[in-house]
Design an enzyme around this catalytic site. Sequence first.
Site: not given
Ligand code: NAD
Length: 419
Positions: A105
């Site tokens: 990461k």
């Molecule tokens: P992103 O940046 O596209 O979206 C994050 C979202 O969370 C946004 O809508 C943001 O406004 C919201 N957010 C942030 N803090 C917040 C809070 N305190 N309360 C409510 N909403 C909040 O990120 P993503 O890629 O969707 O990732 C989200 C999660 O999923 C992370 O934990 C990431 O590690 C995990 N993840 C992502 C992927 C991927 O392929 N993108 C894969 C596996 C896991």
Amino acid sequence: MKHDSVFDMALEQLETTAKRIKLNPDIHRVLQSCEKELTVACPVVMNDGRIEVFEGYRVQHSSARGPCKGGIRFHESVTVDEMKALAMWMTWKCAVVNIPFGGAKGGVRVDVTKLEKDEIRRLTRRFTVNIMPIIGPRHDIPAPDVNTNAETMGWIMDTVSMYQGATVLDIVTGKSTDLGGSLGRREATGRGVMLSTLELLKRLHIEPENVTAAIQGFGNVGSVGADLLHKEGCRIIAVSDVTGGYYNSNGLPIRHMIEHAKTTKFHTLDGFTAPGVSKISNEELLQLDVDILVPAAMEKQITDKNADKVKAKAVIEGANGPTTPEAGRILHKKGITVVPDILANSGGVVVSYFEWVQSIQSFFWDVEAVNKNLKRVLVKAFADVWDLATREKLTMRDAATQIAVQRVAMAMEERGIFP
Ligand code: NAD
């Protein structure tokens, strides 16, 4: 035990599993550490001429089963401790779905809302150069995570390619399809959340049409997850992002909300209104009386402070580490099934694996092939975890971690410790 450190949370999960499966203590000791931790300072000339320095990290937890794989996050809360935990979870995630990768990461501590796009691009390029000594198509392959996307991956790919003097497609996954990305990658994590939810509903004998869901986070994972669950017939009654929560007991217009987010500067739901939609807080969303709760934002959202108030029948962890171990125990006591992050959000890394394979071969699949193979991998992984959990009366998290740790340990035993 309370956890201020996310890595301590990850270590506790490993320890619980190690004790239960009587893991070889030598292997346990190796797995408690990350193979490599690189901290870098990234000076960036800002648009007003000042130089700002941003700290970034790339952590590789284990390469026992293959090259390390993991996202790059741009967020003001990024620390090396958080990166270590996320890297360890990536090791387990790749192992539980049985793809030939280890875990990594990376991230930069930055509030992207305070930067212009060209400043973010310069930061990305400088960060890439700083971590170039340890990344590579056979060593460690980055992907998008919070606040990074296909465009960011394109900048990373281009930066590495400029240094190599040739286009290096397989250095990152999550690229745009114009740059050799895979069809279906952008939607893959949300698709995995939907598939995991359907697999669970099948086993609980509940039809998707009778299901209500609340989703925290409306970014890549949350918005696609919401959209696909909605298409399967689930009623999404609440979603939230950094601008707060949006609620309608009759169901939210998810497509309309996705279109709205595309028009705002930071792709948030800021200013969204529709008849029957009221604002709620993120905390209220987590406590709604729904069938399915999908935390898809950040770590440590369900804690010992609010777990008791969660009313959902099941929690599908779209985010990484959204439930603390103490909260997990409370949910378990309440009879709430948790589909753990390393399974529920593994769709992204599975399609990243497909993208890496396609990039290496320069031979690209159609989206039907991507989605069919994703479903095949996830349905099998879900069944492995569910069956072990049922057979040995474990939580799904314990079962998933057990399968993963055993696979990684097996690879380590077979390889032996160098020299
Ligand atoms: P992103 O940046 O596209 O979206 C994050 C979202 O969370 C946004 O809508 C943001 O406004 C919201 N957010 C942030 N803090 C917040 C809070 N305190 N309360 C409510 N909403 C909040 O990120 P993503 O890629 O969707 O990732 C989200 C999660 O999923 C992370 O934990 C990431 O590690 C995990 N993840 C992502 C992927 C991927 O392929 N993108 C894969 C596996 C896991």
